[in-house]
Design an enzyme around this catalytic site. Structure first.
Site, PDB file in Angstrom:
ATOM      1  N   CYS A 158     -25.342  95.837  31.276  1.00 52.93           N
ATOM      2  CA  CYS A 158     -25.869  94.463  31.248  1.00 52.93           C
ATOM      3  C   CYS A 158     -25.200  93.654  30.128  1.00 52.93           C
ATOM      4  O   CYS A 158     -24.034  93.323  30.239  1.00 52.93           O
ATOM      5  CB  CYS A 158     -27.381  94.490  31.110  1.00 52.93           C
ATOM      6  N   HIS A 162     -29.477  98.675  35.171  1.00 54.54           N
ATOM      7  CA  HIS A 162     -29.916  99.456  34.010  1.00 54.54           C
ATOM      8  C   HIS A 162     -30.255 100.892  34.421  1.00 54.54           C
ATOM      9  O   HIS A 162     -31.412 101.174  34.747  1.00 54.54           O
ATOM     10  CB  HIS A 162     -31.171  98.817  33.401  1.00 54.54           C
ATOM     11  N   GLU A 199     -30.806 103.353  32.574  1.00 50.47           N
ATOM     12  CA  GLU A 199     -31.818 103.924  31.671  1.00 50.47           C
ATOM     13  C   GLU A 199     -33.238 103.547  32.107  1.00 50.47           C
ATOM     14  O   GLU A 199     -34.204 104.173  31.681  1.00 50.47           O
ATOM     15  CB  GLU A 199     -31.552 103.493  30.222  1.00 50.47           C
TER      16      GLU A 199
END
Lengths: 232, 80
Positions: free
Chosen positions: A86, A203, A205
């Site tokens: 990002c 993302h 994560e």
């Protein structure tokens, strides 16, 4: 394996990345403050999401001149693994470590939702644990994820297999309707020529534990680890 | 010395903010507007440099930081 999560003033996804690497993957991980100038002890550097320097001027434009970025560029030149998520992707673009630039989302608002991504190249350090064409469900959260580059750059990315992830529908079809931000060629993630630098808007994560509604992001982390072990 | 820098999206580069503003102007009845481009206006105050040197310095500032040459054009005005 030792990860370094680079933290800029305004980063806000560094703890999520640190948590996944430490608690989910069980690997060694440090925060790397943006004023550090030596990153040679790491096996992989993560540039996390957030709003480095408030995203003032342009996303990533100011972070690109943080002292650590010279070290990151040198590390990347020597083949070190660098992943920008990002805002981290935006910083890699501004730094010239990846080609192209980001524009505002065509819809003009901040998007925060799960999207589907097709793995376009599964023989990279970032995707070797995936199957080619596999569809991943991973969230995005950004205001400027509309990737753009000139026609020559886009052709080069295509021909060299450097488009790693494309926005698609749940069945894996790449279409305009499945493009959340207007990105050229539905591009969600690209690599440099050496495939050791990877930038992506989604993302991983935030999709690495059942609790979060998807574990598809694990494919990325597992690929990195497999690559490091020499199996990638 | 006061310096003005105008940064604008390159022709051909999608400008969603300009597009939205164009749509809004037209819905307000300003049908004569055919294009809106939204950029940035940056002012700088420089000290201890002459105008010639200032021009070169600001040019460099634009190329390195103030504008992204992939998507933006810039123009510099120096008040002498």
């Amino acid at each position: 394996m030792k990860f370094g999560v680079v933290v800029f003033p305004g980063s806000n996804c560094e703890m999520d990345c640190h948590h996944v690497i430490d608690k989910v993957l069980g690997e060694d991980v440090d925060y790397v403050w943006h004023q550090e100038t030596d990153v040679s002890r790491y096996d992989c550097l993560v540039l996390p999401g957030g709003f480095s320097y408030g995203d003032y001027l342009r996303c990533g434009a100011i972070a690109r001149f943080s002292p650590v970025m010279e070290a990151v560029a040198g590390y990347a030149r020597e083949g070190g693994l660098v992943i920008g998520i990002c805002n981290g992707f935006q910083i890699l673009l501004e730094a010239g470590l990846l080609p192209g630039a980001m524009l505002r989302n065509t819809c003009l608002h901040f998007i925060c939702c799960f999207v589907h991504l097709r793995v376009e190249n599964a023989s990279t350090p970032w995707t070797n644990a995936a199957a080619e064409g596999q569809v991943l469900r991973i969230p995005i959260a950004h205001n400027e994820g509309n990737y753009t580059a000139d026609a020559d750059t886009l052709r080069e990315l295509r021909e060299q297999g450097r488009i790693i992830l494309r926005y698609c529908d749940p069945e894996g079809a790449v279409s305009e309707e499945a493009n959340p931000n207007g990105a050229a060629d539905n591009i969600a993630g690209i690599c440099n020529e050496g495939f050791n630098v990877f930038g992506l808007m989604p993302h991983p994560e935030r999709a690495s534990e059942e609790l979060l509604g998807s574990t598809d992001g694990m494919v990325i982390w597992e690929s990195i680890m497999a690559h490091h072990r020499g199996k990638g | 010395m006061k310096v003005s820098v105008f940064v604008s999206p390159k022709q051909g580069v999608l400008d969603p903010a300009g597009q939205a503003t164009l749509g809004s102007l037209r819905s307000l009845g300003f049908e004569e507007v055919s294009e809106v481009r939204i950029g940035k206006y940056i002012t700088l105050r420089l000290e201890g440099v002459d105008a010639e040197r200032a021009e070169a310095r600001v040019q460099e500032m634009c190329e390195r930081l103030l504008a992204n040459p992939i998507i933006e054009d810039f123009r510099v005005e120096i008040e002498r």
